[in-house]
Design an enzyme around this catalytic site. Structure first.
Site, short mmCIF file in Angstrom:
data_model
loop_
_atom_site.label_atom_id
_atom_site.label_comp_id
_atom_site.label_asym_id
_atom_site.label_seq_id
_atom_site.Cartn_x
_atom_site.Cartn_y
_atom_site.Cartn_z
N TYR A 124 53.21 129.85 34.92
CA TYR A 124 54.50 129.69 34.26
C TYR A 124 54.27 129.23 32.83
CZ TYR A 124 59.20 128.75 33.00
OH TYR A 124 60.40 128.81 32.33
N GLN A 186 64.42 130.80 38.55
CA GLN A 186 64.34 132.16 39.10
C GLN A 186 62.92 132.72 39.04
OE1 GLN A 186 66.36 131.02 36.80
NE2 GLN A 186 66.33 132.23 34.93
N ASN A 209 60.31 122.51 32.15
CA ASN A 209 61.32 121.44 32.13
C ASN A 209 61.60 120.96 33.55
OD1 ASN A 209 62.98 123.40 33.23
ND2 ASN A 209 64.04 123.83 31.32
N SER A 233 57.09 116.11 28.57
CA SER A 233 55.90 115.46 28.01
C SER A 233 56.08 113.96 27.80
CB SER A 233 55.56 116.10 26.67
OG SER A 233 55.35 117.47 26.86
N GLN A 255 55.00 114.23 20.56
CA GLN A 255 55.46 114.46 21.93
C GLN A 255 56.97 114.33 22.04
OE1 GLN A 255 53.15 115.87 24.19
NE2 GLN A 255 52.38 115.92 22.10
N HIS A 258 58.99 117.61 21.80
CA HIS A 258 59.00 118.59 22.89
C HIS A 258 60.39 118.74 23.49
CE1 HIS A 258 55.10 120.31 23.57
NE2 HIS A 258 54.51 119.13 23.39
N GLU A 322 51.21 110.56 31.02
CA GLU A 322 50.56 111.88 30.96
C GLU A 322 49.42 111.84 29.93
OE1 GLU A 322 52.86 114.91 29.06
OE2 GLU A 322 51.56 116.52 29.75
N HIS A 323 49.75 111.36 28.71
CA HIS A 323 48.74 111.21 27.65
C HIS A 323 48.64 109.74 27.28
CE1 HIS A 323 50.69 115.18 26.80
NE2 HIS A 323 49.44 115.56 26.91
N GLU A 410 37.93 112.47 74.22
CA GLU A 410 39.24 112.96 73.74
C GLU A 410 39.97 113.75 74.82
OE1 GLU A 410 38.91 115.00 69.95
OE2 GLU A 410 38.84 113.09 68.87
N HIS A 415 36.10 121.96 74.75
CA HIS A 415 35.22 121.66 73.60
C HIS A 415 33.84 121.28 74.10
CE1 HIS A 415 39.04 121.35 71.50
NE2 HIS A 415 38.42 121.14 70.34
N1 LIG Z 1 53.32 118.27 31.48
C1 LIG Z 1 52.75 119.23 30.81
O1 LIG Z 1 51.58 119.52 31.00
C2 LIG Z 1 53.54 120.01 29.81
C3 LIG Z 1 52.92 120.96 28.98
C4 LIG Z 1 53.72 121.71 28.10
C5 LIG Z 1 55.09 121.50 28.06
N2 LIG Z 1 55.66 120.58 28.86
C6 LIG Z 1 57.10 120.41 28.94
O2 LIG Z 1 57.65 121.67 29.29
C7 LIG Z 1 59.02 121.68 28.96
C8 LIG Z 1 59.42 123.04 28.41
O3 LIG Z 1 60.80 123.10 28.56
P1 LIG Z 1 61.70 124.25 27.97
O4 LIG Z 1 63.09 123.96 28.40
O5 LIG Z 1 61.41 124.38 26.52
O6 LIG Z 1 61.17 125.59 28.64
P2 LIG Z 1 61.07 126.08 30.14
O7 LIG Z 1 60.52 127.46 30.06
O8 LIG Z 1 60.37 125.10 31.00
O9 LIG Z 1 62.57 126.15 30.68
C9 LIG Z 1 63.47 127.09 30.21
C10 LIG Z 1 64.25 127.66 31.37
O10 LIG Z 1 64.99 126.62 32.02
C11 LIG Z 1 66.10 127.22 32.67
N3 LIG Z 1 67.30 126.39 32.49
C12 LIG Z 1 67.73 125.83 31.33
N4 LIG Z 1 68.89 125.16 31.56
C13 LIG Z 1 69.19 125.30 32.88
C14 LIG Z 1 70.24 124.84 33.72
N5 LIG Z 1 71.23 124.07 33.23
N6 LIG Z 1 70.20 125.14 35.03
C15 LIG Z 1 69.19 125.88 35.52
N7 LIG Z 1 68.18 126.37 34.78
C16 LIG Z 1 68.17 126.08 33.47
C17 LIG Z 1 66.31 128.59 32.08
O11 LIG Z 1 66.07 129.56 33.05
C18 LIG Z 1 65.26 128.69 30.97
O12 LIG Z 1 64.65 129.95 30.95
C19 LIG Z 1 59.23 120.52 27.99
O13 LIG Z 1 59.94 119.52 28.69
C20 LIG Z 1 57.82 120.05 27.66
O14 LIG Z 1 57.79 118.68 27.42
C21 LIG Z 1 54.92 119.85 29.74
N1 LIG Z 2 52.01 118.32 24.89
C1 LIG Z 2 52.26 119.36 25.88
C2 LIG Z 2 51.88 118.79 27.23
O1 LIG Z 2 52.69 117.73 27.58
C3 LIG Z 2 51.47 120.63 25.64
C4 LIG Z 2 51.75 121.37 24.39
C5 LIG Z 2 51.75 122.70 24.16
N2 LIG Z 2 52.00 122.93 22.87
C6 LIG Z 2 52.15 121.77 22.28
N3 LIG Z 2 52.02 120.81 23.20
ZN LIG Z 3 52.53 118.77 22.87
#
Ligand SMILES: NC(=O)c1ccc[n+]([C@@H]2O[C@H](COP(=O)([O-])OP(=O)(O)OC[C@H]3O[C@@H](n4cnc5c(N)ncnc54)[C@H](O)[C@@H]3O)[C@@H](O)[C@H]2O)c1
Ligand SMILES: N[C@H](CO)Cc1c[nH]c[nH+]1
Ligand SMILES: [Zn+2]
Length: 430
Positions: A124, A186, A209, A233, A255, A258, A322-323, A410, A415
């Protein structure tokens, strides 16, 4: 930002509560979408893509022509940067290969362990507010090293029904076998059940997310494995007077930008540093294109003063970021003592962005306290460890009696018989 001085340990968990929605808030939506995708396949996927991404998609799968157009549209400067990052990620993850482990536990009893790639995997790649093509490198590079042969990638389309070209470029560069224009719940449901177009996979990887994270957790109830809950993040920095306030502020903002639900925390034994960082955050934040997002995350974030490094370390292990960035005179104390963190960055010249893009470590990491019990993505995330054994006549004689006694105790006679028959055959010269 909220400044907190010497909080009592019993208040830490409420002070450090994550700003993310709880699973309960989202679970009902996730369950409903899963049910519909399971029943109606691509039709349900199209319905939710239109609802959440505002895109109407005729063909879910990205075509060869779209990939070629994407490759042509990427600047050579970006291609070179991606190549450098890919090379470092490849070096670091290739070094994680473990040799076959073989032991003769007792004469004639040979046991060994070998790694096998997970054959069908789903990646993903977030694309909601920023197209995280760096995540393609973090997932597809180790998948290729491990030898996974079916690598499906899902990422949300924009309103015009397109995936960002840099995501397509990186996917093509790293051996992804199928790219699909689908995001959010989805996408995870599609890879869990399989649809007319989306292949069902054995394991789903990647951050996202809260909707994506809760969907991945639900996927496990349908027999699909996941890497870990990798949600919004987080960053915790411990800094003393040896830290550079402008650097610390830039890392916190990196961070915070994000998402509004990102969380950044500064823990310090110096009031001077706390004030200086707070000031720098305001200066730097005003200049950011994603100021509106960063501002919301910063409003939820904390600057915490503690009396000494021992208390600071306890608080950090309780939070499990996380970090974790260490800008302290006592960096060995923190790096040796930290037990709960996804990835650790040491010293004034080690920004968290280095791990996000190009140093070689993986940026797909556990959030929301899961650093207490999960590792970040690594080479082993893409393999299974299988054990083998081969026992000689001498070997079964060496362990046979013990097996018989244990099976009897047992109450499992069959066995025991499986050993007794063989021991008798050996006694009879067979
Ligand atoms: N932990 C990690 O390793 C790491 C690494 C990179 C990014 N991240 C995190 O990933 C996240 C990326 O989030 P994003 O939103 O930009 O992209 P995303 O691709 O995770 O989510 C977008 C999708 O969320 C869905 N969505 C949005 N609102 C919705 C609702 N109300 N109900 C149902 N579905 C809904 C939609 O289908 C949309 O395509 C950020 O929170 C970032 O901090 C974490
Ligand atoms: N900090 C995110 C992980 O929590 C990863 C990322 C991708 N691009 C930039 N940052
Ligand atoms: Zn980042």
């Amino acid at each position: 930002m909220n400044k907190i001085y010497n909080p009592k340990p019993e208040t830490w968990s409420s002070i450090l509560e994550r700003p993310t929605k709880t699973v309960d808030d989202i679970e009902a939506t996730v369950k409903e979408i899963f049910k519909e995708v399971q029943k109606k396949g691509d039709v349900a996927v199209a319905k939710y893509t239109s609802l959440f991404d505002g895109a109407s998609i005729e063909k879910l799968e990205v075509s060869k022509a779209e990939i070629e157009a994407a490759i042509a549209s990427i600047s050579s400067e970006l291609k070179e940067a991606i190549q450098l990052a890919k090379s470092n990620i490849k070096k670091f993850h290739s070094a994680q290969k473990t040799e076959r482990v073989a032991v003769e536990t007792i004469e004639g009893v040979n046991c060994w362990q070998e790694k096998r790639p997970i054959q069908k995997i789903g990646l993903y790649i977030p694309g909601g507010t920023a197209p995280l093509f760096s995540t393609v490198l973090m997932l597809a590079v180790p998948a290729e090293i491990a030898g996974c042969n079916e690598i499906v990638l899902c990422s949300p389309p924009d309103k015009n029904g397109n995936i960002n070209p840099a995501i397509l470029y990186a996917a093509n560069l790293c051996g992804v076998t199928k790219i699909l224009k689908v995001g959010g719940i989805q996408a995870i449901a599609g890879m869990t059940f399989g649809t007319e177009t989306i292949p069902k996979v054995y394991k789903i990887f990647g951050p996202g997310n809260q909707f994506v994270t809760v969907a991945k957790q639900l996927a496990t109830q349908f027999g699909v494995a996941i890497d870990m809950p990798a949600g919004p993040s987080e960053l915790l920095i411990v800094a003393d007077d040896t830290a550079v306030p402008a650097f610390v502020a830039s890392d916190l903002l990196s961070q915070a930008e994000h998402g509004a639900d990102s969380q950044v925390i500064l823990v310090s034994t110096s009031k001077k540093i706390i004030d200086a960082v707070e000031n720098e955050i305001q200066i730097q934040m005003d200049l950011l294109p994603r100021k509106a997002i960063a501002e919301k995350a910063i409003a939820n974030s904390k600057l915490i003063f503690v009396d000494n490094d021992t208390i600071a370390l306890e608080l950090i292990n309780e939070y499990g970021p996380e970090h974790f960035i260490i800008c302290s005179e006592f960096d060995d104390f923190y790096s040796n003592g930290v037990h709960n963190a996804g990835s650790v960055f040491i010293g004034n010249y080690t920004p968290e962005s280095a791990g996000d893009y190009a140093s070689g470590t993986n940026h797909t990491l556990p959030t929301n306290g899961y650093a207490k019990n999960y590792s970040g993505v690594n080479l082993d995330s893409f393999t299974k460890a299988m054990t083998f054994q081969k026992i000689t006549k001498k070997g079964i004689q060496n362990i046979g009696k013990a097996i018989e006694i244990m099976a009897e105790a047992e109450g499992l006679q069959a066995h025991k018989n499986a050993v007794t028959l063989r021991l008798k055959a050996i006694e009879n010269g067979k």
